[in-house]
Design a protein around this motif. Structure first.
Motif, mmCIF file in Angstrom:
data_model
loop_
_atom_site.group_PDB
_atom_site.id
_atom_site.type_symbol
_atom_site.label_atom_id
_atom_site.label_comp_id
_atom_site.label_asym_id
_atom_site.label_seq_id
_atom_site.Cartn_x
_atom_site.Cartn_y
_atom_site.Cartn_z
ATOM 1 N N TRP A 127 37.830 47.498 3.169
ATOM 2 C CA TRP A 127 38.720 47.663 4.319
ATOM 3 C C TRP A 127 37.999 47.228 5.592
ATOM 4 C CZ3 TRP A 127 43.698 48.149 3.968
ATOM 5 C CH2 TRP A 127 44.272 48.770 2.855
ATOM 6 N N THR A 185 37.075 51.609 11.566
ATOM 7 C CA THR A 185 36.746 51.142 10.221
ATOM 8 C C THR A 185 35.653 50.078 10.262
ATOM 9 O OG1 THR A 185 39.018 51.574 9.527
ATOM 10 C CG2 THR A 185 37.703 50.137 8.109
ATOM 11 N N ASP A 221 44.304 48.299 9.636
ATOM 12 C CA ASP A 221 43.222 47.779 8.806
ATOM 13 C C ASP A 221 43.780 46.783 7.797
ATOM 14 O OD1 ASP A 221 41.558 49.607 10.076
ATOM 15 O OD2 ASP A 221 41.700 51.085 8.459
ATOM 16 N N GLN A 242 42.553 44.491 4.047
ATOM 17 C CA GLN A 242 41.546 44.330 3.010
ATOM 18 C C GLN A 242 41.008 42.905 3.041
ATOM 19 O OE1 GLN A 242 43.118 45.534 -0.785
ATOM 20 N NE2 GLN A 242 42.519 47.655 -0.475
ATOM 21 N N ARG A 247 47.016 48.606 6.037
ATOM 22 C CA ARG A 247 47.372 50.006 6.211
ATOM 23 C C ARG A 247 47.393 50.300 7.704
ATOM 24 N NH1 ARG A 247 41.747 52.803 3.905
ATOM 25 N NH2 ARG A 247 40.445 52.314 5.731
ATOM 26 N N PRO A 298 48.277 51.794 1.290
ATOM 27 C CA PRO A 298 48.058 50.345 1.319
ATOM 28 C C PRO A 298 49.351 49.606 0.967
ATOM 29 C CG PRO A 298 46.274 51.436 0.148
ATOM 30 C CD PRO A 298 47.334 52.474 0.369
#
Length: 434
Positions: free
Chosen positions: A41, A302, A207, A209, A81, A142
């Motif tokens: 993430w 993050t 965020d 991936q 997310r 997610p």
């Protein structure tokens, strides 16, 4: 996802026990979930949030209303997310429904209109609705929703019951939209009758991936980084332009996200509601003192790797703090950032002669600014991991206490789009670990 892998191991072990020889077992290859397990993430967008003000919409809150908010990403990825925040709320807040979409750039109102083909519903623990506890954050599940570098996303959230005072970011430099009832699936913006050029409500981050990530750069500043003086809806804040530059220089998975955790009017040593010089009244949306917001606005981001601190000018013009008081707090910010294992950069304080009413700028206050900058360029340079000399970039060589006219937005303290570009261009990429 993990069950088939465990079954595979157990079945192979059983064959070995029976035959005493290794078994050849066919494999279908990694599943989508397995591939996702190998990603990480990374933050693509974030904002600092504060409590609602003492009066107005941010105090009364929302009630059976939808908010449509536009954000501009920095880095992309196939899955996203969303982080909502009730950090400064006075009660639990119900989220009735939330959707994400891309804007419909073919319409006249491409800020509020969405492309219905891209509309997706967010879920929270598998449910369409959820409750944000008082003082808490809410993380969506997610969602497979490919996000491109430097792209616009449109988030719409319905709040079916009274929220009370909101948790929000006041100086968005972005038009956002409020309308009655559940408009989370509305393709056009006709129902959004309130259209302020401000305010992300209850939204703190997005965020994505990524296969690999060098983390993120967090800009910890005040209105200069928050974009006051830049063009509304154009993403011309200097952190935006730094993100543009990073993508151009390194358009791959090695590009860090750039997160703007700045708050207009924020001070190192004072609270937002404290009044300032020139009859400035103070507001909650200016946030608590900078040291008090480190945990929420910086350390919780993050995969943060680098922090750029650009604070102190408001302590001078609003509160007439001494150079020693400002330096002490900058040193403390630096110590806490480095104690977390993060790279700590600092920026010099930029000129502002001509800003505000009499007493806002004085020769004595400018001497304080110069003393802070002298320390940052001298002794302080040995403590921080790098220095960004924004004063040298923006000042008028003929009148160093003033902004260069070509970079002045008109209020003599905030840079315009060209000034923001100059700041972004002046950041040595090597100081970001690149």
């Amino acid at each position: 996802m993990s069950t088939p892998k465990r079954w595979h191991v157990v079945a192979t072990a059983a064959i070995l026990l029976v035959t005493g020889t290794p078994a050849v077992v066919a494999s279908a290859g990694p599943s989508d979930a397995d591939r996702r397990d190998r990603t990480t993430w990374a933050a693509t967008w974030a904002t600092a949030v504060t409590r609602g003000n003492a009066t107005g919409l941010t105090n009364t809150g929302l009630n059976n209303q939808s908010v449509r908010m536009v954000v501009h990403t920095t880095v992309g990825g196939p899955v996203l997310r969303v982080r909502l925040s009730n950090m400064y709320g006075e009660q639990a807040v119900r989220v009735g429904r939330a959707t994400i979409a891309r804007p419909n750039t073919a319409t006249a109102d491409d800020l509020s209109d969405i492309d219905p083909a891209t509309l997706r519903e967010l879920s929270f623990g598998g449910a369409a609705s959820a409750t944000m506890n008082r003082g808490a954050e809410l993380l969506s599940d997610p969602l497979d929703f490919p996000v491109a570098d430097q792209s616009d996303l449109v988030l719409t959230v319905h709040f079916p019951t009274p929220t009370g005072p909101v948790t929000f970011h006041g100086q968005s430099r972005q038009t956002n939209f409020i309308g009655a009832t559940d408009l989370t699936s509305a393709a056009d913006g006709a129902g959004f009758t309130i259209r302020p050029n401000c305010c992300w409500f209850f939204l703190s981050g997005i965020d994505v991936q990524r296969r690999h990530s060098p983390g993120s750069v967090v800009v910890f500043g005040d209105s200069i980084a928050d974009g006051n003086g830049s063009t509304v809806n154009a993403n011309k804040r200097w952190p935006d332009l730094l993100a543009d530059r990073l993508i151009d220089a390194r358009p791959d998975v090695r590009t860090p996200g750039v997160l703007n955790a700045s708050l207009a009017g924020n001070r190192l040593n004072h609270e937002g509601p404290e009044p300032g010089a020139g009859d400035f009244p103070g507001y909650h949306e200016l946030g608590p003192n900078a040291l008090a917001r480190l945990d929420e606005d910086v350390f919780s981001q993050t995969d943060a790797r680098t922090v750029v601190t650009h604070l102190g000018i408001n302590d001078i013009w609003m509160s007439n703090d001494s150079a020693d008081a400002i330096i002490a707090s900058l040193r403390q910010v630096n110590q806490q950032v480095q104690a977390r294992g993060l790279r700590s950069l600092v920026a010099t304080l930029t000129p502002y002669e001509g800003h505000g009413k009499p007493g806002v700028w004085t020769p004595e206050k400018d001497a304080t600014r110069q003393a802070v900058n002298a320390w940052l360029r001298g002794e302080g340079a040995a403590e921080f991991d790098g220095l960004l000399d924004f004063d040298a970039v923006l000042r008028d060589p003929a009148q160093p206490s003033r902004l260069l006219p070509a970079y002045d937005s008109g209020d003599h303290i905030h840079p315009n789009d060209a000034g923001n570009q100059a700041m972004a261009d002046a950041v040595p990429l090597r100081l970001l670990g690149l």
